[in-house]
Design a protein around this motif. Structure first.
Motif, PDB file in Angstrom:
ATOM      1  N   UNK A 118       0.821  -1.209   0.000  1.00  0.00           N
ATOM      2  CA  UNK A 118       0.000   0.000   0.000  1.00  0.00           C
ATOM      3  C   UNK A 118       0.857   1.261   0.000  1.00  0.00           C
ATOM      4  N   UNK A 119       2.084   1.145   0.489  1.00  0.00           N
ATOM      5  CA  UNK A 119       2.945   2.325   0.561  1.00  0.00           C
ATOM      6  C   UNK A 119       3.490   2.739  -0.803  1.00  0.00           C
ATOM      7  N   UNK A 120       3.287   1.904  -1.831  1.00  0.00           N
ATOM      8  CA  UNK A 120       3.867   2.199  -3.132  1.00  0.00           C
ATOM      9  C   UNK A 120       2.979   3.129  -3.965  1.00  0.00           C
ATOM     10  N   UNK A 121       1.770   3.416  -3.475  1.00  0.00           N
ATOM     11  CA  UNK A 121       0.819   4.216  -4.238  1.00  0.00           C
ATOM     12  C   UNK A 121       0.778   5.627  -3.681  1.00  0.00           C
ATOM     13  N   UNK A 122       1.816   6.370  -3.885  1.00  0.00           N
ATOM     14  CA  UNK A 122       1.948   7.647  -3.193  1.00  0.00           C
ATOM     15  C   UNK A 122       1.485   8.844  -4.001  1.00  0.00           C
ATOM     16  N   UNK A 123       1.093   8.659  -5.267  1.00  0.00           N
ATOM     17  CA  UNK A 123       0.614   9.787  -6.039  1.00  0.00           C
ATOM     18  C   UNK A 123       1.682  10.821  -6.290  1.00  0.00           C
ATOM     19  N   UNK A 124       1.282  12.093  -6.296  1.00  0.00           N
ATOM     20  CA  UNK A 124       2.205  13.156  -6.689  1.00  0.00           C
ATOM     21  C   UNK A 124       3.210  13.502  -5.611  1.00  0.00           C
ATOM     22  N   UNK A 125       3.050  12.942  -4.425  1.00  0.00           N
ATOM     23  CA  UNK A 125       4.018  13.202  -3.356  1.00  0.00           C
ATOM     24  C   UNK A 125       4.950  12.005  -3.195  1.00  0.00           C
ATOM     25  N   UNK A 126       5.277  11.365  -4.318  1.00  0.00           N
ATOM     26  CA  UNK A 126       6.117  10.172  -4.287  1.00  0.00           C
ATOM     27  C   UNK A 126       7.590  10.569  -4.234  1.00  0.00           C
ATOM     28  N   UNK A 127       8.010  11.120  -3.079  1.00  0.00           N
ATOM     29  CA  UNK A 127       9.409  11.467  -2.896  1.00  0.00           C
ATOM     30  C   UNK A 127      10.239  10.183  -2.855  1.00  0.00           C
ATOM     31  N   UNK A 128      11.421  10.251  -3.414  1.00  0.00           N
ATOM     32  CA  UNK A 128      12.239   9.046  -3.485  1.00  0.00           C
ATOM     33  C   UNK A 128      13.707   9.411  -3.673  1.00  0.00           C
ATOM     34  N   UNK A 129      14.605   8.610  -3.078  1.00  0.00           N
ATOM     35  CA  UNK A 129      16.033   8.693  -3.387  1.00  0.00           C
ATOM     36  C   UNK A 129      16.271   7.665  -4.475  1.00  0.00           C
ATOM     37  N   UNK A 130      16.490   8.119  -5.696  1.00  0.00           N
ATOM     38  CA  UNK A 130      16.486   7.215  -6.854  1.00  0.00           C
ATOM     39  C   UNK A 130      17.649   6.233  -6.861  1.00  0.00           C
ATOM     40  N   UNK A 131      18.779   6.609  -6.292  1.00  0.00           N
ATOM     41  CA  UNK A 131      19.958   5.734  -6.266  1.00  0.00           C
ATOM     42  C   UNK A 131      19.918   4.901  -4.972  1.00  0.00           C
ATOM     43  N   UNK A 132      19.670   3.596  -5.094  1.00  0.00           N
ATOM     44  CA  UNK A 132      19.537   2.750  -3.902  1.00  0.00           C
ATOM     45  C   UNK A 132      20.854   2.635  -3.134  1.00  0.00           C
ATOM     46  N   UNK A 133      21.986   2.690  -3.859  1.00  0.00           N
ATOM     47  CA  UNK A 133      23.280   2.656  -3.160  1.00  0.00           C
ATOM     48  C   UNK A 133      23.449   3.898  -2.297  1.00  0.00           C
ATOM     49  N   UNK A 134      23.032   5.049  -2.839  1.00  0.00           N
ATOM     50  CA  UNK A 134      23.091   6.293  -2.076  1.00  0.00           C
ATOM     51  C   UNK A 134      22.151   6.220  -0.875  1.00  0.00           C
ATOM     52  N   UNK A 135      20.955   5.666  -1.105  1.00  0.00           N
ATOM     53  CA  UNK A 135      19.989   5.539  -0.009  1.00  0.00           C
ATOM     54  C   UNK A 135      20.530   4.628   1.088  1.00  0.00           C
ATOM     55  N   UNK A 136      21.181   3.537   0.683  1.00  0.00           N
ATOM     56  CA  UNK A 136      21.750   2.615   1.674  1.00  0.00           C
ATOM     57  C   UNK A 136      22.852   3.295   2.469  1.00  0.00           C
ATOM     58  N   UNK A 137      23.685   4.082   1.786  1.00  0.00           N
ATOM     59  CA  UNK A 137      24.731   4.819   2.493  1.00  0.00           C
ATOM     60  C   UNK A 137      24.116   5.851   3.443  1.00  0.00           C
TER      61      UNK A 137
END
Length: 396
Positions: free
Chosen positions: A5-24
Protein backbone atom coordinates in the motif's frame (compact mmCIF):
# COMPACT_ATOMS: atom_id res chain seq x y z
CA UNK A 1 3.48 -7.70 1.22
CA UNK A 2 2.61 -5.35 4.08
CA UNK A 3 4.22 -2.38 2.31
CA UNK A 4 2.39 -2.79 -0.99
CA UNK A 5 0.00 0.00 0.00
CA UNK A 6 2.94 2.32 0.56
CA UNK A 7 3.87 2.20 -3.13
CA UNK A 8 0.82 4.22 -4.24
CA UNK A 9 1.95 7.65 -3.19
CA UNK A 10 0.61 9.79 -6.04
CA UNK A 11 2.20 13.16 -6.69
CA UNK A 12 4.02 13.20 -3.36
CA UNK A 13 6.12 10.17 -4.29
CA UNK A 14 9.41 11.47 -2.90
CA UNK A 15 12.24 9.05 -3.48
CA UNK A 16 16.03 8.69 -3.39
CA UNK A 17 16.49 7.22 -6.85
CA UNK A 18 19.96 5.73 -6.27
CA UNK A 19 19.54 2.75 -3.90
CA UNK A 20 23.28 2.66 -3.16
CA UNK A 21 23.09 6.29 -2.08
CA UNK A 22 19.99 5.54 -0.01
CA UNK A 23 21.75 2.62 1.67
CA UNK A 24 24.73 4.82 2.49
CA UNK A 25 22.40 7.54 3.76
CA UNK A 26 20.29 5.37 6.08
CA UNK A 27 23.02 2.80 6.73
CA UNK A 28 23.49 -0.82 5.71
CA UNK A 29 23.51 -1.57 9.43
CA UNK A 30 20.79 0.45 11.13
CA UNK A 31 20.76 1.30 14.83
CA UNK A 32 17.38 2.80 15.61
CA UNK A 33 14.88 3.30 18.42
CA UNK A 34 11.68 1.25 18.60
CA UNK A 35 9.56 4.38 18.15
CA UNK A 36 11.10 5.04 14.73
CA UNK A 37 9.43 1.98 13.23
CA UNK A 38 5.97 3.37 13.95
CA UNK A 39 7.08 6.78 12.68
CA UNK A 40 7.94 5.23 9.30
CA UNK A 41 4.63 3.43 8.99
CA UNK A 42 2.71 6.58 9.93
CA UNK A 43 4.47 8.43 7.08
CA UNK A 44 7.82 7.59 5.41
CA UNK A 45 8.45 11.24 4.47
CA UNK A 46 7.99 12.38 8.05
CA UNK A 47 10.50 9.70 9.08
CA UNK A 48 12.94 11.03 6.45
CA UNK A 49 12.58 14.60 7.70
CA UNK A 50 13.01 13.76 11.38
CA UNK A 51 15.60 11.00 11.27
CA UNK A 52 17.12 11.34 7.81
CA UNK A 53 17.89 15.03 7.36
CA UNK A 54 17.22 15.67 11.08
CA UNK A 55 14.98 18.68 10.51
CA UNK A 56 14.06 19.99 13.95
CA UNK A 57 10.70 21.76 14.28
CA UNK A 58 10.41 24.81 16.46
CA UNK A 59 8.88 23.98 19.83
CA UNK A 60 7.40 26.22 22.45
CA UNK A 61 7.79 25.27 26.08
CA UNK A 62 4.66 23.71 27.50
CA UNK A 63 5.02 23.61 31.26
CA UNK A 64 1.75 21.79 31.95
CA UNK A 65 2.39 19.06 29.37
CA UNK A 66 5.98 18.64 30.53
CA UNK A 67 4.91 18.33 34.15
CA UNK A 68 2.03 15.92 33.55
CA UNK A 69 4.09 13.62 31.32
CA UNK A 70 7.74 13.67 32.32
CA UNK A 71 7.08 14.25 36.01
CA UNK A 72 4.70 11.33 36.47
CA UNK A 73 7.27 9.01 34.86
CA UNK A 74 9.92 10.36 37.21
CA UNK A 75 7.68 10.02 40.26
CA UNK A 76 6.72 6.42 39.52
CA UNK A 77 10.28 5.36 38.75
CA UNK A 78 11.68 7.06 41.84
CA UNK A 79 8.98 5.84 44.23
CA UNK A 80 9.11 2.21 43.09
CA UNK A 81 12.89 2.02 42.87
CA UNK A 82 13.34 3.47 46.37
CA UNK A 83 10.57 1.44 48.02
CA UNK A 84 10.46 -2.36 47.57
CA UNK A 85 7.09 -3.98 46.98
CA UNK A 86 6.89 -5.54 50.44
CA UNK A 87 7.26 -2.04 51.91
CA UNK A 88 5.13 0.15 49.65
CA UNK A 89 2.07 -2.14 49.77
CA UNK A 90 1.85 -1.39 53.54
CA UNK A 91 2.06 2.39 53.21
CA UNK A 92 -0.75 4.68 54.30
CA UNK A 93 -1.97 7.43 52.01
CA UNK A 94 -0.36 10.05 54.28
CA UNK A 95 3.02 8.32 54.00
CA UNK A 96 2.66 8.10 50.22
CA UNK A 97 1.80 11.81 50.06
CA UNK A 98 4.90 12.73 52.05
CA UNK A 99 7.22 10.60 49.94
CA UNK A 100 5.77 11.84 46.66
CA UNK A 101 5.97 15.45 47.79
CA UNK A 102 9.70 14.98 48.50
CA UNK A 103 10.23 13.38 45.08
CA UNK A 104 8.35 16.14 43.26
CA UNK A 105 10.16 18.90 45.14
CA UNK A 106 13.46 17.25 44.25
CA UNK A 107 12.49 17.09 40.57
CA UNK A 108 11.38 20.72 40.45
CA UNK A 109 14.57 21.85 42.19
CA UNK A 110 16.90 19.88 39.92
CA UNK A 111 15.10 20.42 36.63
CA UNK A 112 13.08 23.63 36.94
CA UNK A 113 15.10 25.83 39.26
CA UNK A 114 12.90 25.24 42.30
CA UNK A 115 9.41 26.51 43.03
CA UNK A 116 10.46 29.91 44.37
CA UNK A 117 9.56 32.94 42.26
CA UNK A 118 7.23 30.86 40.11
CA UNK A 119 3.77 32.05 39.14
CA UNK A 120 0.62 31.22 41.09
CA UNK A 121 -0.50 29.22 38.05
CA UNK A 122 2.64 27.10 38.32
CA UNK A 123 1.95 26.49 42.02
CA UNK A 124 -1.63 25.42 41.29
CA UNK A 125 -0.48 23.07 38.52
CA UNK A 126 2.11 21.56 40.80
CA UNK A 127 -0.44 21.08 43.58
CA UNK A 128 -2.83 19.32 41.20
CA UNK A 129 -0.02 17.06 40.05
CA UNK A 130 0.83 16.15 43.64
CA UNK A 131 -2.77 15.06 44.23
CA UNK A 132 -2.97 13.24 40.92
CA UNK A 133 0.34 11.42 41.51
CA UNK A 134 -0.87 10.31 44.93
CA UNK A 135 -4.07 8.83 43.47
CA UNK A 136 -2.06 7.03 40.79
CA UNK A 137 0.35 5.52 43.33
CA UNK A 138 -2.47 4.52 45.67
CA UNK A 139 -4.09 2.72 42.74
CA UNK A 140 -0.76 1.04 42.01
CA UNK A 141 -0.57 -0.13 45.62
CA UNK A 142 -4.09 -1.52 45.39
CA UNK A 143 -3.12 -3.44 42.27
CA UNK A 144 0.00 -4.97 43.83
CA UNK A 145 -1.97 -6.07 46.87
CA UNK A 146 -3.68 -8.47 44.44
CA UNK A 147 -0.62 -9.31 42.34
CA UNK A 148 2.35 -11.67 42.71
CA UNK A 149 4.38 -9.97 40.00
CA UNK A 150 7.10 -7.69 41.38
CA UNK A 151 8.63 -4.54 39.85
CA UNK A 152 12.12 -5.62 38.78
CA UNK A 153 13.54 -2.84 36.60
CA UNK A 154 12.79 0.79 35.77
CA UNK A 155 13.93 2.55 32.61
CA UNK A 156 15.49 -0.76 31.54
CA UNK A 157 18.02 -0.04 28.82
CA UNK A 158 17.96 -2.10 25.63
CA UNK A 159 21.20 -1.12 23.91
CA UNK A 160 24.75 -2.26 23.26
CA UNK A 161 25.78 -1.13 26.75
CA UNK A 162 22.41 -1.77 28.43
CA UNK A 163 21.12 -4.60 30.57
CA UNK A 164 19.54 -6.15 27.47
CA UNK A 165 21.27 -6.26 24.08
CA UNK A 166 19.49 -4.64 21.10
CA UNK A 167 16.79 -6.49 19.21
CA UNK A 168 18.51 -7.54 15.99
CA UNK A 169 17.08 -8.49 12.60
CA UNK A 170 19.13 -9.61 9.58
CA UNK A 171 18.58 -8.07 6.14
CA UNK A 172 18.93 -9.78 2.77
CA UNK A 173 21.87 -7.54 1.76
CA UNK A 174 23.93 -8.73 4.74
CA UNK A 175 23.08 -5.72 6.86
CA UNK A 176 21.21 -5.62 10.14
CA UNK A 177 18.65 -3.58 12.03
CA UNK A 178 19.37 -3.18 15.72
CA UNK A 179 16.54 -1.70 17.76
CA UNK A 180 17.19 0.00 21.07
CA UNK A 181 15.06 1.70 23.67
CA UNK A 182 14.14 2.14 27.30
CA UNK A 183 11.34 0.27 29.07
CA UNK A 184 9.36 2.22 31.66
CA UNK A 185 9.00 -0.80 33.93
CA UNK A 186 9.57 -4.55 33.85
CA UNK A 187 7.72 -6.79 36.30
CA UNK A 188 8.66 -10.41 36.94
CA UNK A 189 7.03 -13.48 38.46
CA UNK A 190 9.38 -16.36 39.20
CA UNK A 191 8.52 -20.04 39.40
CA UNK A 192 10.80 -23.05 39.72
CA UNK A 193 11.06 -23.33 35.93
CA UNK A 194 10.52 -19.83 34.51
CA UNK A 195 10.81 -16.12 35.00
CA UNK A 196 7.63 -14.62 33.56
CA UNK A 197 8.23 -11.09 32.32
CA UNK A 198 5.71 -8.36 31.56
CA UNK A 199 6.52 -4.99 30.03
CA UNK A 200 4.72 -1.95 31.49
CA UNK A 201 4.44 1.39 29.70
CA UNK A 202 3.13 4.47 31.53
CA UNK A 203 0.49 6.48 29.69
CA UNK A 204 -1.00 9.79 30.82
CA UNK A 205 -3.24 10.07 27.75
CA UNK A 206 -6.00 7.81 26.49
CA UNK A 207 -3.94 5.50 24.29
CA UNK A 208 -5.08 1.89 24.14
CA UNK A 209 -3.23 -1.18 22.93
CA UNK A 210 -4.76 -2.55 19.73
CA UNK A 211 -3.20 -5.77 18.52
CA UNK A 212 -4.68 -5.29 15.05
CA UNK A 213 -2.63 -2.10 14.54
CA UNK A 214 0.58 -4.11 14.80
CA UNK A 215 -0.16 -5.77 11.46
CA UNK A 216 0.14 -2.33 9.84
CA UNK A 217 3.42 -1.44 11.56
CA UNK A 218 1.85 0.59 14.36
CA UNK A 219 1.76 0.20 18.14
CA UNK A 220 4.77 -2.14 18.17
CA UNK A 221 7.09 -0.46 20.66
CA UNK A 222 6.15 -2.47 23.75
CA UNK A 223 6.12 -5.71 21.77
CA UNK A 224 9.60 -5.01 20.43
CA UNK A 225 10.80 -4.48 24.01
CA UNK A 226 9.16 -7.73 25.13
CA UNK A 227 10.68 -9.62 22.21
CA UNK A 228 14.11 -8.13 22.95
CA UNK A 229 13.90 -9.39 26.53
CA UNK A 230 12.61 -12.76 25.29
CA UNK A 231 15.42 -13.01 22.74
CA UNK A 232 18.32 -11.53 24.70
CA UNK A 233 17.31 -11.47 28.38
CA UNK A 234 18.09 -15.08 29.35
CA UNK A 235 21.27 -14.21 31.22
CA UNK A 236 19.75 -11.19 32.92
CA UNK A 237 16.39 -12.63 33.98
CA UNK A 238 17.00 -16.41 33.65
CA UNK A 239 14.62 -18.66 31.69
CA UNK A 240 12.53 -15.80 30.30
CA UNK A 241 8.92 -16.50 29.31
CA UNK A 242 6.98 -13.50 27.96
CA UNK A 243 3.91 -12.78 30.08
CA UNK A 244 2.47 -9.74 28.32
CA UNK A 245 2.53 -6.04 27.51
CA UNK A 246 0.42 -3.52 29.43
CA UNK A 247 -0.27 0.21 29.42
CA UNK A 248 -0.51 1.53 32.98
CA UNK A 249 -2.94 4.45 33.12
CA UNK A 250 -0.83 7.02 34.96
CA UNK A 251 -3.63 9.54 35.33
CA UNK A 252 -6.21 10.66 37.84
CA UNK A 253 -9.51 8.78 37.36
CA UNK A 254 -12.38 11.00 36.20
CA UNK A 255 -15.28 8.73 37.16
CA UNK A 256 -17.88 10.60 39.22
CA UNK A 257 -20.41 8.83 41.38
CA UNK A 258 -24.03 9.96 41.35
CA UNK A 259 -26.03 10.43 44.54
CA UNK A 260 -23.89 8.16 46.72
CA UNK A 261 -26.03 7.35 49.72
CA UNK A 262 -25.46 3.65 50.45
CA UNK A 263 -22.43 1.41 50.90
CA UNK A 264 -23.25 -0.40 47.67
CA UNK A 265 -23.10 2.90 45.82
CA UNK A 266 -19.68 3.66 47.28
CA UNK A 267 -18.44 0.20 46.27
CA UNK A 268 -19.80 0.68 42.75
CA UNK A 269 -18.05 4.05 42.47
CA UNK A 270 -14.77 2.57 43.69
CA UNK A 271 -15.03 -0.31 41.22
CA UNK A 272 -15.81 2.13 38.41
CA UNK A 273 -12.66 4.12 39.24
CA UNK A 274 -10.60 0.93 39.30
CA UNK A 275 -11.94 -0.17 35.94
CA UNK A 276 -11.24 3.25 34.43
CA UNK A 277 -7.59 2.80 35.41
CA UNK A 278 -7.49 -0.85 34.34
CA UNK A 279 -4.41 -1.53 32.26
CA UNK A 280 -4.73 -2.00 28.49
CA UNK A 281 -2.74 -4.60 26.59
CA UNK A 282 -2.59 -8.37 26.38
CA UNK A 283 -1.24 -11.18 28.53
CA UNK A 284 -0.19 -14.78 28.16
CA UNK A 285 -3.04 -17.29 27.98
CA UNK A 286 -1.96 -19.12 31.10
CA UNK A 287 -4.27 -19.35 34.10
CA UNK A 288 -1.41 -19.41 36.63
CA UNK A 289 0.23 -16.34 35.09
CA UNK A 290 -3.05 -14.41 34.87
CA UNK A 291 -3.89 -15.32 38.46
CA UNK A 292 -0.42 -14.08 39.47
CA UNK A 293 -1.24 -10.74 37.82
CA UNK A 294 -4.58 -10.49 39.58
CA UNK A 295 -5.71 -13.01 42.15
CA UNK A 296 -9.09 -14.41 41.26
CA UNK A 297 -8.79 -13.22 37.63
CA UNK A 298 -11.56 -10.68 38.18
CA UNK A 299 -10.55 -8.28 35.41
CA UNK A 300 -10.33 -5.29 37.75
CA UNK A 301 -6.68 -4.46 37.00
CA UNK A 302 -5.87 -6.29 33.74
CA UNK A 303 -7.94 -6.77 30.54
CA UNK A 304 -8.64 -10.44 31.30
CA UNK A 305 -11.16 -12.29 33.45
CA UNK A 306 -12.87 -15.70 33.55
CA UNK A 307 -16.14 -16.92 32.11
CA UNK A 308 -18.63 -19.14 33.97
CA UNK A 309 -16.70 -22.28 32.97
CA UNK A 310 -13.44 -20.96 34.46
CA UNK A 311 -11.85 -20.30 31.04
CA UNK A 312 -9.92 -17.08 30.48
CA UNK A 313 -11.55 -14.43 28.32
CA UNK A 314 -10.33 -11.06 27.14
CA UNK A 315 -6.98 -10.05 25.70
CA UNK A 316 -5.05 -13.30 26.05
CA UNK A 317 -2.54 -14.77 23.60
CA UNK A 318 -0.94 -18.21 23.48
CA UNK A 319 2.83 -18.63 23.43
CA UNK A 320 2.58 -20.01 19.86
CA UNK A 321 0.53 -17.03 18.65
CA UNK A 322 3.03 -14.73 20.38
CA UNK A 323 5.85 -16.47 18.52
CA UNK A 324 3.96 -16.00 15.23
CA UNK A 325 3.43 -12.35 16.13
CA UNK A 326 7.16 -11.99 16.70
CA UNK A 327 7.77 -13.33 13.19
CA UNK A 328 5.32 -10.81 11.76
CA UNK A 329 6.94 -7.94 13.64
CA UNK A 330 10.37 -9.03 12.40
CA UNK A 331 9.16 -8.95 8.80
CA UNK A 332 7.53 -5.55 9.21
CA UNK A 333 10.77 -4.11 10.62
CA UNK A 334 12.81 -5.79 7.88
CA UNK A 335 10.52 -4.36 5.19
CA UNK A 336 10.88 -0.87 6.66
CA UNK A 337 14.68 -1.09 6.58
CA UNK A 338 14.81 -2.44 3.04
CA UNK A 339 12.33 0.16 1.77
CA UNK A 340 14.50 2.93 3.21
CA UNK A 341 17.60 1.40 1.64
CA UNK A 342 15.75 1.41 -1.69
CA UNK A 343 15.12 5.12 -1.20
CA UNK A 344 11.39 5.00 -0.48
CA UNK A 345 10.43 8.14 1.48
CA UNK A 346 7.02 8.97 0.04
CA UNK A 347 4.59 11.35 1.72
CA UNK A 348 1.85 8.79 2.24
CA UNK A 349 0.49 9.16 5.77
CA UNK A 350 -2.12 7.06 7.50
CA UNK A 351 -5.48 8.70 8.15
CA UNK A 352 -5.07 11.69 10.50
CA UNK A 353 -1.30 11.27 10.20
CA UNK A 354 -0.88 14.91 9.21
CA UNK A 355 -2.86 16.34 12.11
CA UNK A 356 0.09 16.70 14.49
CA UNK A 357 2.91 16.38 11.93
CA UNK A 358 5.67 18.98 12.19
CA UNK A 359 6.64 18.59 8.52
CA UNK A 360 3.35 19.08 6.66
CA UNK A 361 4.50 22.50 5.46
CA UNK A 362 7.45 20.80 3.75
CA UNK A 363 5.63 18.07 1.81
CA UNK A 364 2.72 20.42 0.93
CA UNK A 365 0.15 17.64 1.04
CA UNK A 366 -3.43 18.54 0.30
CA UNK A 367 -6.52 16.93 1.81
CA UNK A 368 -7.35 15.32 -1.54
CA UNK A 369 -3.95 13.59 -1.80
CA UNK A 370 -3.81 9.81 -1.26
CA UNK A 371 -3.43 8.34 2.20
CA UNK A 372 -2.33 4.92 3.34
CA UNK A 373 -5.55 3.17 4.20
CA UNK A 374 -5.24 0.53 6.89
CA UNK A 375 -7.62 -2.01 8.34
CA UNK A 376 -7.45 -2.76 12.06
CA UNK A 377 -8.92 -6.17 12.86
CA UNK A 378 -10.47 -6.77 16.27
CA UNK A 379 -8.39 -8.49 18.93
CA UNK A 380 -10.16 -11.81 18.35
CA UNK A 381 -9.75 -11.57 14.56
CA UNK A 382 -6.08 -10.71 14.98
CA UNK A 383 -5.58 -13.77 17.20
CA UNK A 384 -7.31 -15.93 14.56
CA UNK A 385 -4.95 -14.56 11.91
CA UNK A 386 -1.96 -15.41 14.09
CA UNK A 387 -3.26 -18.92 14.66
CA UNK A 388 -3.46 -19.42 10.91
CA UNK A 389 0.10 -18.29 10.36
CA UNK A 390 2.58 -20.96 9.41
CA UNK A 391 5.79 -19.88 11.16
CA UNK A 392 4.66 -16.30 10.55
CA UNK A 393 4.97 -16.60 6.78
CA UNK A 394 1.43 -15.35 6.04
CA UNK A 395 1.59 -11.56 5.98
CA UNK A 396 -1.71 -10.89 4.22
Amino acid sequence: DELSKLQKAGKKDFRISDSDLATDFFGKNMYISASRVEKFYKCPFSYFCEYGIKAKPRKEAEVDAALSGTLIHYVLEKFLSENPKHEFVKMSENTVEEKLSEIIDEYVKENMGGSENKSSSFARTLDLLRKSACKVVMHLIEEFLHCRFTPADFELKISNDGQIKPYEISLDNGGTVKIVGSVDRVDTYETAENTFVRVIDYKTGGKEFKLGEVFSGLNMQMLIYLFAIWQNGGDYYKNVTPAGVLYFQAKNPRTKSKNITRTTDVKEAEDASLRELRMHGMVLNNIDVVNAMEDGCGGMFIPVDMDKTGALKGNVISIQALSNLKNRVDKIIKNMAEELQRGYISALPIEDGCTWCSYKDICKREESDPIREITVPSFDDAISMLRSDSDGENMD
